[in-house]
Each structure stands twice: as structure tokens, then as C-alpha cells.
Design an enzyme around this catalytic site. Structure first.
Site, PDB file in Angstrom:
ATOM      1  N   GLY A 366       0.989  -1.173  -0.001  1.00 36.82           N
ATOM      2  CA  GLY A 366       0.181  -0.079   0.100  1.00 36.82           C
ATOM      3  C   GLY A 366       0.720   1.370  -0.236  1.00 36.82           C
ATOM      4  O   GLY A 366       0.386   2.063   0.870  1.00 36.82           O
ATOM      5  N   GLY A 372       2.382   4.919   3.706  1.00 40.53           N
ATOM      6  CA  GLY A 372       3.176   4.311   2.666  1.00 40.53           C
ATOM      7  C   GLY A 372       3.716   4.821   1.545  1.00 40.53           C
ATOM      8  O   GLY A 372       5.110   4.728   2.321  1.00 40.53           O
ATOM      9  N   TYR A 547     -12.344  -2.888  10.730  1.00 37.61           N
ATOM     10  CA  TYR A 547     -11.271  -2.316  10.583  1.00 37.61           C
ATOM     11  C   TYR A 547     -10.353  -2.156  12.149  1.00 37.61           C
ATOM     12  O   TYR A 547      -9.028  -2.240  12.144  1.00 37.61           O
ATOM     13  CB  TYR A 547     -11.127  -0.585  10.284  1.00 37.61           C
ATOM     14  CG  TYR A 547     -10.252   0.241  10.157  1.00 37.61           C
ATOM     15  CD1 TYR A 547      -9.257   0.010   9.594  1.00 37.61           C
ATOM     16  CD2 TYR A 547      -9.617   1.258  11.450  1.00 37.61           C
ATOM     17  CE1 TYR A 547      -7.736   1.076   9.228  1.00 37.61           C
ATOM     18  CE2 TYR A 547      -8.901   1.795  11.220  1.00 37.61           C
ATOM     19  CZ  TYR A 547      -7.813   1.467  10.453  1.00 37.61           C
ATOM     20  OH  TYR A 547      -6.288   2.375  10.794  1.00 37.61           O
TER      21      TYR A 547
HETATM   22  P1  NDP Z   1      -4.389   4.998   2.420  1.00 39.99           P
HETATM   23  O1  NDP Z   1      -5.715   4.566   2.134  1.00 39.99           O
HETATM   24  O2  NDP Z   1      -3.658   6.765   1.648  1.00 39.99           O
HETATM   25  O3  NDP Z   1      -3.617   3.502   2.476  1.00 39.99           O
HETATM   26  C1  NDP Z   1      -3.357   2.566   2.762  1.00 39.99           C
HETATM   27  C2  NDP Z   1      -2.593   1.823   1.358  1.00 39.99           C
HETATM   28  O4  NDP Z   1      -2.925   0.468   0.934  1.00 39.99           O
HETATM   29  C3  NDP Z   1      -3.728   2.196  -0.968  1.00 39.99           C
HETATM   30  O5  NDP Z   1      -1.980   2.637  -0.522  1.00 39.99           O
HETATM   31  C4  NDP Z   1      -4.295   1.766  -0.581  1.00 39.99           C
HETATM   32  O6  NDP Z   1      -3.916   1.380  -1.971  1.00 39.99           O
HETATM   33  C5  NDP Z   1      -3.628   0.299  -0.049  1.00 39.99           C
HETATM   34  N1  NDP Z   1      -5.143  -1.085  -0.019  1.00 39.99           N
HETATM   35  C6  NDP Z   1      -5.413  -0.278  -0.263  1.00 39.99           C
HETATM   36  N2  NDP Z   1      -6.413  -1.923  -0.027  1.00 39.99           N
HETATM   37  C7  NDP Z   1      -5.393  -3.009  -0.860  1.00 39.99           C
HETATM   38  C8  NDP Z   1      -6.272  -4.004  -1.580  1.00 39.99           C
HETATM   39  N3  NDP Z   1      -6.645  -4.885  -1.319  1.00 39.99           N
HETATM   40  N4  NDP Z   1      -4.466  -4.456  -1.228  1.00 39.99           N
HETATM   41  C9  NDP Z   1      -2.638  -3.759  -1.685  1.00 39.99           C
HETATM   42  N5  NDP Z   1      -3.102  -2.348  -1.046  1.00 39.99           N
HETATM   43  C10 NDP Z   1      -4.436  -2.335  -0.882  1.00 39.99           C
HETATM   44  O7  NDP Z   1      -4.498   4.922   4.902  1.00 39.99           O
HETATM   45  P2  NDP Z   1      -2.845   5.283   5.289  1.00 39.99           P
HETATM   46  O8  NDP Z   1      -1.400   6.334   4.612  1.00 39.99           O
HETATM   47  O9  NDP Z   1      -3.777   6.415   6.169  1.00 39.99           O
HETATM   48  O10 NDP Z   1      -2.813   3.722   6.328  1.00 39.99           O
HETATM   49  C11 NDP Z   1      -1.750   3.356   5.922  1.00 39.99           C
HETATM   50  C12 NDP Z   1      -1.310   2.223   7.346  1.00 39.99           C
HETATM   51  O11 NDP Z   1      -1.692   3.334   8.417  1.00 39.99           O
HETATM   52  C13 NDP Z   1      -2.472   0.975   7.725  1.00 39.99           C
HETATM   53  O12 NDP Z   1      -2.596   0.455   8.400  1.00 39.99           O
HETATM   54  C14 NDP Z   1      -3.721   1.915   9.150  1.00 39.99           C
HETATM   55  O13 NDP Z   1      -3.926   1.403   9.698  1.00 39.99           O
HETATM   56  C15 NDP Z   1      -3.187   2.981   9.368  1.00 39.99           C
HETATM   57  N6  NDP Z   1      -2.910   3.884  10.584  1.00 39.99           N
HETATM   58  C16 NDP Z   1      -3.477   5.239   9.702  1.00 39.99           C
HETATM   59  C17 NDP Z   1      -3.651   6.241  10.017  1.00 39.99           C
HETATM   60  C18 NDP Z   1      -4.516   7.547  10.283  1.00 39.99           C
HETATM   61  O14 NDP Z   1      -4.451   8.219  11.006  1.00 39.99           O
HETATM   62  N7  NDP Z   1      -4.346   7.949   8.628  1.00 39.99           N
HETATM   63  C19 NDP Z   1      -3.396   5.778  11.641  1.00 39.99           C
HETATM   64  C20 NDP Z   1      -2.980   4.822  12.606  1.00 39.99           C
HETATM   65  C21 NDP Z   1      -2.344   3.698  11.489  1.00 39.99           C
HETATM   66  P3  NDP Z   1      -4.939   1.798  -3.459  1.00 39.99           P
HETATM   67  O15 NDP Z   1      -4.211   3.801  -3.264  1.00 39.99           O
HETATM   68  O16 NDP Z   1      -4.601   1.111  -4.361  1.00 39.99           O
HETATM   69  O17 NDP Z   1      -6.650   2.577  -3.165  1.00 39.99           O
END
Ligand code: NDP
Length: 672
Positions: A366, A372, A547
Site C-alpha cells: 500500500g 506508505g 477495521y
Molecule cells: P491510505 O488509504 O492512504 O493507504 C492505504 C494503502 O493501502 C493504499 O495505498 C491502498 O491502495 C492500499 N490498499 C488498500 N487495499 C488494498 C488491497 N486490497 N491490496 C493492496 N493494497 C491495498 O491510508 P493510510 O496511509 O492512512 O494508512 C496506512 C496504514 O496506516 C494503515 O495500516 C492504517 O491502518 C495505518 N494507520 C493510519 C492512521 C491514519 O491516521 N491515517 C493512523 C494509524 C494507523 P490504493 O491506493 O490502491 O487504494
């Protein structure tokens, strides 16, 4: 353990000495992978390390083709190239550069007539040489070096030729007979040589002439020397050899490599030294005297990676220095130039002067947006990491990498859809095909469906949030564990993103719906919404809770990985809460008003807002920072952006639940 290993190695060396005629100083032919490995793991001075391994002095060789290949690998192998250029060049006769493997094979030939030990990290080459008689192979595993045990083929060959080596062939017998005759005619007893000794001498020379291996001298076990308590003091010899007349070495420093050699007076006032140490060609060119001592400053040259002076400390005494004019004047300073023409090696400056690690390879799932992407960018910018962006949307990832300004050579994109276990398997297969090592895996991707009223399912029929965030990553982590184990990178890590929302010991974790796995009955039932609930605890579907539940699974999995594998593998398993990154795509499915108000709310009310850039740096720290190498930790950051080990909630640190979750998940992804 170490002694046992050393004994094993010495036994192998004895085998090759006895059966294949290997003699000291041993010659070691190093390929690029091995030189790189030595530098990478700071196994220097290389000759010392290898000499210690072999139990005798070793000379390091390489070939022009290997040097050429290292040159073609560019910046990432520049240190290895520099080091290789300092080794002795073995003759390879290739006008046009050939691959390292082919080159080493041609130098070794069919019989390894030059008695080389081959030092390589190339598994295929090692395998090949097991089939060639008389080719011992040295390789490294992290910061230890090993000599391969002789293969069955090697042993059989040695056995079959043993008979031949014991008895002379017909031609050998004839040659011996002829030389004996000649010896008897030319050397008569008038020379004081008895017939018996003459015969023995000729036999020895014939044996040498025929290239027949001499019987190796085994060290006898038992008393190592005279009892030190019963030793008489050594008698002082004449004046010239008295200690005060001997050249003594005073070490100023190891680097930048100036050593002071001091010599008592009586020696010349204006000395024009021409000191020549035969074994290392060290020349001292001039001297002057001060205060009863001759002091010479010698610029150190590396000799196979260690100081020449250190190497020859014992041999470096007065007789090897010839003064042009003797005088009673006192001390001077001799500035000496050194020319080390003997084989140098991987010297310490190449290791300590510059950092010589290869680029680490990190897979981030991701990485096409949010955290990421920010972490991928932060890591790529250091030029020390190659980021494999494992994403479900290839084009989106490519555009994201470009707009983040990531340099092409620092990343690659591979397809991975965590909503399909087949896709996970294909990703692992594709990654292995790419030939890259794996040093760090970051399980970052996630979906959050807070407004979903009904569950959606992965290709394998599991509820989507748990399927992607937990089960997909669970399979990926398990499959790639082997690759992490194989990595020779100093710090190998497996990181799974956690969240504050899965931790009910925090304020945010108490915002309903609260996370809770219950007794895992929904998961055990298949999480398919038909035979069982789509929720892990078996309750009614709630997108936000699904989630949060998946995040508890992530944190439990990290701890179970730590318990199961850390001690044996040394891999660091970690989780983290990067802070509230209110602007990422994670909230894309939330209602528009929430998306509008959430960032300013976090910025100005809770003051917990963290920018994507900052969170990326935090994740990058967990990937590569040496201070965050502890395993089994859930990292968080305080208001000053300082990391600390955070406490997980009772449920998120429940070892029994973690084990149960592991066992059910294993079945669901087809690992059990
Ligand atoms: P984003 O939605 O920006 O990033 C999530 C990523 O996961 C995207 O690149 C998305 O791809 C990818 N993704 C989703 N579904 C799939 C799939 N089926 N296969 C492969 N890739 C997939 O979220 P964040 O950057 O905020 O989150 C990243 C991590 O950080 C997560 O684990 C989240 O739980 C954790 N987190 C986030 C917080 C926040 O405040 N944002 C706080 C605490 C933890 P695509 O671009 O194609 O959708």
C-alpha cells in the site's frame, strides 16, 4: 561452540593439505560477492580474518574479470571495487571480460592446479565446485565465515587417488631410479654425504619434481612446549642484538597511519636509511637524530588489510636497517616512505572511512498513497534503500512515486492485491523471481469502511477489512519470512502497522464502536457472512469495528511472530502507531463532512495531527533506525516526535488470543 567450529575448519584445511597438496600461505580467490560480503559485515582486515579461519597465513586473490564486473555494478559496489583492486590479481587470460563465475571456473580449471580456496557467496558456484576435486570453498553467513565441508565426491576422489598417491607409478619409479643413479655418480662420499642421506635427498627432490604431495605435517597433540615455570631466563646475546639496540616500534595511531619507529642512539646523525623489509618492501628513506634515539615515521601501507608494521613487527629489527654513517649523535626523525608492493587487501579505511553497506531492500504494501507513500519517499531519498512498492493499482503507484519525486533507481512497483490470497502468492513468486533480497517487510496497506452497512468480501470469501488488513498480510508475512531469514542485511525487520483505535487503553480506542475480538468465533467460522458472522467476534456487521478488529489482529500477529521467530532468526518484529494522519486516503469512504472537519479538528482541537511527511519519517525510522531495532515493540511518538515503546491494551497483548488467532488464520490462508 566457537572452538568446535574452528576445529571443524582446521580439519577441512588438513583434508585439503593432505589429499590435494594445499600449502601455506594459502591462496584464496575471492569473487565480488565475497568481497562485498566482507565489507558489508566489516570482516576486516580481510587477510587476518581469513588467515584465522584457515589457521595459517592467507593471500587474497581476485581476477581482472571480477574487478570489471564490480566496476560495472556502479556506485553501490564502489567500495568492493576499491578493495578488490588492492588484491593480488590471479591470471585469468580473458581478453574480453567474462562473468565472474565463468572467470573463476576457468582459473580453477579441472584440477585447481594452483590450489586456490574459492571464496564466494554465490550459491550456484559453491554447488558447482563441490563436484570439482580439490576446490575448497569459503563463504560467509552474516558476520561469520565458513569453509564448506568436502563433498562426498571430493572425499571419494581423495580416497580413490589415495592408493595412487601412496605408491609410485611406473614412470615415477623410472625417474626416481634415473635421478638416484645420477646422484650417486655426481655426489661421492668425498663430499661427506652418506649414501643414505643422498638417497633421501634425491627422493625428496624427485617427489617435488613429480609434484607428488608431501605428507602434511600434523600437529601432535600433547604438551605444547616446556613448562613455563621451569624455563630458564634467556641469556643476553651480544651487544648488537641487545634489546636497546633493536628497532622498537611505537604505535602512534592506527589511522591516519603514521607509526613511529624508535632506535637507540649510537646510530648515525644524519641517517640516510635504506631499510628494506624483504617480505613487504617497506622502504625508509631518510633520518635525523634527536635525544639519543632514532625515530622514524613511517607511513603505513596496508598489507592484506592489516598494518604492514603490525604484520612484520617481529621481523622489523635493527639488522634490516643499514645506516650509511654511524655516529654517536642522538636521536633524529626519520621520515620514511613506504611502498607496499606485496599483496594488499581490504584495508580498514575502506571500511571505517566510508559506509559500505549495500542498499537495503524494503517491501512496503500500500505504498501508493498516504503513509506508505510518504515512508517510501523518505527511505528512497536516503539512497540507502530500494523500495518495492507492493500495490494493487500499478499506474496509481507509478504516478504517486513520480509526483513524490522518487528517483527511478530507488524504487520498483510490483502488483499485490491483498484482497486475494492468490495475488499474495503470485507477488511472493514474482518477488523471488526478481532476484532481490528481502531485508524489511512493511505490512502497511489497509482499508477502512466506517460507513459500510453491509460487508463486502475478498476473493477468498472473507470479510474485506479483516481479509485485506489481517489475512492478506498474515499470508504475505509468513511466506516472506523465509526470504527475510535468508537476507544477509545486518538488521532484518518485519513491521505491521497498528493503530490507537484498536487499543482500548486509550481515549481514541474508547470511541464507539470499540474494538473486540471476543472468542474469535466469527473468524473460526470462516468470516463469510453465510455460515458465520462477518465479524471476528461473531456479532453484527459494523464497518468501523471491522477495521479496528483487524488492527488488533495486526498487533497480535506481530507479537506472535516475535514469540515464534525472533530468538531463532534475529529478525526484528515491530508494530507502530504513526500518529493521526487525518489527510490520508484511509478516510476516503467516510462522509464528506467528516473528511472536511477531521484534519482541522486534529490540528487545532486534539493537537494530535501528524502530517503525511512526518508519519513517513516515523515509519522510515522503524524500518532502518538502529535505535529502533528492539523486537516485539509497539512504537509511538510523543509531542516532540520522540519515539517510545508504547503499551498495548490488554486484549492487544493477550498471548493466548494471539496464538489462537494465529492457528485459525493459518487455516484460513491455507498454511495449515
Ligand atoms: P491510505 O488509504 O492512504 O493507504 C492505504 C494503502 O493501502 C493504499 O495505498 C491502498 O491502495 C492500499 N490498499 C488498500 N487495499 C488494498 C488491497 N486490497 N491490496 C493492496 N493494497 C491495498 O491510508 P493510510 O496511509 O492512512 O494508512 C496506512 C496504514 O496506516 C494503515 O495500516 C492504517 O491502518 C495505518 N494507520 C493510519 C492512521 C491514519 O491516521 N491515517 C493512523 C494509524 C494507523 P490504493 O491506493 O490502491 O487504494
Amino acid at each position: 561452540m566457537r572452538v568446535k567450529k574452528q576445529k571443524r575448519h582446521r580439519k577441512v584445511v588438513r583434508f585439503y593439505s593432505a589429499c590435494f597438496g594445499f600449502r601455506e600461505p594459502y591462496k584464496v580467490l575471492c569473487d565480488g560477492t565475497f568481497i562485498h560480503h566482507l565489507l558489508h559485515h566489516r570482516l576486516t582486515p580481510a587477510d587476518d580474518v581469513i588467515s584465522h579461519l584457515l589457521g595459517a597465513r592467507a593471500l587474497l586473490f581476485t581476477t581482472r574479470c571480477i574487478i570489471g564486473e564490480l566496476r560495472s555494478l556502479g556506485q553501490s559496489h564502489s567500495e568492493a571495487l576499491e578493495a578488490a583492486q588492492q588484491l593480488i590479481t590471479a591470471r585469468c587470460d580473458h581478453e574480453k571480460r567474462v562473468g565472474a563465475t565463468a572467470c573463476v571456473e576457468s582459473v580453477i580449471g579441472e584440477t585447481n592446479s594452483e590450489h586456490f580456496f574459492v571464496a564466494t557467496q554465490d550459491a550456484d558456484m559453491r554447488k558447482k565446485f563441490r563436484e570439482v576435486p580439490g576446490v575448497p570453498v569459503i563463504y560467509g553467513l552474516r558476520n561469520s565465515l565458513f569453509i564448506e565441508q568436502p563433498s562426498t565426491q571430493q572425499r571419494e576422489y581423495a580416497k580413490s587417488t589415495g592408493e595412487r598417491r601412496l605408491h609410485m607409478g611406473e614412470s615415477e619409479y623410472l625417474k626416481l631410479y634415473k635421478s638416484d643413479l645420477k646422484g650417486m655418480i655426481t655426489n661421492d662420499s668425498a663430499n661427506g654425504v652418506t649414501e643414505g642421506t643422498q638417497l633421501t635427498r634425491n627422493f625428496g627432490s624427485t617427489k617435488r619434481m613429480l609434484g607428488v604431495a608431501e605428507k602434511s605435517k600434523f600437529k601432535r597433540k600433547g604438551a605444547k612446549g616446556p613448562n613455563p615455570l621451569s624455563c630458564k631466563k634467556k641469556k643476553k646475546k651480544d651487544d648488537t642484538s641487545a634489546p636497546q639496540n633493536q628497532l622498537t616500534l611505537r604505535w602512534l595511531c592506527r589511522r591516519p597511519s603514521f607509526h613511529q619507529l624508535s632506535l637507540p642512539a649510537k646510530r648515525s646523525a644524519s641517517l640516510a636509511f635504506t631499510a628494506f623489509v624483504p617480505t613487504c618492501n617497506l622502504r625508509l628513506s631518510s633520518a635525523s637524530l634527536v635525544q639519543g634515539k632514532v625515530a622514524c615515521i613511517v607511513k603505513e601501507s596496508a598489507f592484506l588489510g592489516s598494518s604492514i608494521l603490525e604484520h612484520h613487527k617481529s621481523q622489523f629489527n635493527a639488522p634490516v636497517l643499514r645506516t650509511k654513517r654511524e655516529s654517536n649523535h642522538s636521536v633524529g626523525v626519520v621520515k620514511a616512505q613506504t611502498t607496499a608492493v606485496a599483496a594488499p587487501g581490504l584495508n580498514q579505511s575502506t571500511v571505517h572511512g566510508k559506509k559500505v553497506l549495500r542498499k537495503g531492500v524494503v517491501v512496503i504494501t500500500g505504498a501508493s498513497s498516504g503513509l506508505g507513500l510518504a515512508a517510501a519517499k523518505a527511505l528512497a531519498e536516503t539512497e540507502k534503500w530500494h523500495v518495492v512498492m507492493a500495490c494493487r493499482d500499478f499506474l496509481k503507484a507509478e504516478k504517486a512515486a513520480q509526483s513524490a519525486g522518487m528517483a527511478k533507481e530507488n524504487y520498483s512497483i510490483m502488483h499485490l492485491d491483498l484482497a486475494s490470497l492468490d495475488s499474495v502468492r503470485q507477488f511472493v513468486h514474482g518477488f523471488r523471481q526478481s532476484g532481490r533480497p528481502l531485508d524489511v517487510l512493511v505490512c502497511n496497506a489497509a482499508i477502512y469502511r466506517p460507513t459500510a452497512r453491509t460487508p463486502t468480501y475478498t476473493a477468498d470469501g472473507y470479510e474485506m477489512s479483516v481479509g485485506v488488513n489481517h489475512l492478506g498480510h498474515f499470508l504475505l508475512a509468513n511466506m516472506l519470512l523465509d526470504d527475510l531469514k535468508k537476507s544477509d542485511y545486518p538488521s532484518r525487520r518485519l513491521i505491521i502497522l497498528g493503530s490507537i483505535t484498536g487499543n482500548t487503553n486509550t481515549l481514541a480506542g474508547n470511541v464507539p464502536p470499540k474494538a473486540g475480538l471476543g472468542d474469535l468465533r466469527g473468524l473460526a467460522g470462516g468470516l463469510d457472512g453465510r455460515n458465520s458472522s462477518a465479524m471476528i467476534d461473531g456479532g453484527a456487521f459494523d464497518g468501523a469495528k471491522a477495521y479496528k478488529d483487524s488492527k488488533i489482529c495486526n498487533m497480535l500477529t506481530m507479537q506472535e511472530l516475535h514469540r515464534r521467530f525472533h530468538e531463532d532468526t534475529g529478525i526484528t518484529f515491530a508494530s507502530l502507531y504513526p500518529g493521526c494522519i487525518a489527510t490520508t486516503g484511509l478516510f476516503r469512504e467516510h462522509i464528506p463532512l467528516f473528511r472536511l472537519l477531521f484534519p482541522p479538528f486534529q490540528k487545532f482541537v486534539t493537537k494530535g495531527f501528524v502530517s503525511e511527511d512526518e508519519s513517513g519519517k516515523r515509519l522510515a525510522q522503524v524500518v532502518g533506525d538502529t535505535s529502533l531495532s528492539k523486537s516485539g515493540v509497539y512504537w509511538s511518538w510523543n509531542k516532540n516526535s520522540a519515539s517510545f515503546e508504547n503499551q498495548l491494551s490488554e486484549e492487544a497483548s493477550d498471548a493466548v488470543k494471539a496464538q489462537k488467532l494465529w492457528e485459525i488464520s493459518e487455516k484460513m490462508v491455507g498454511l495449515a
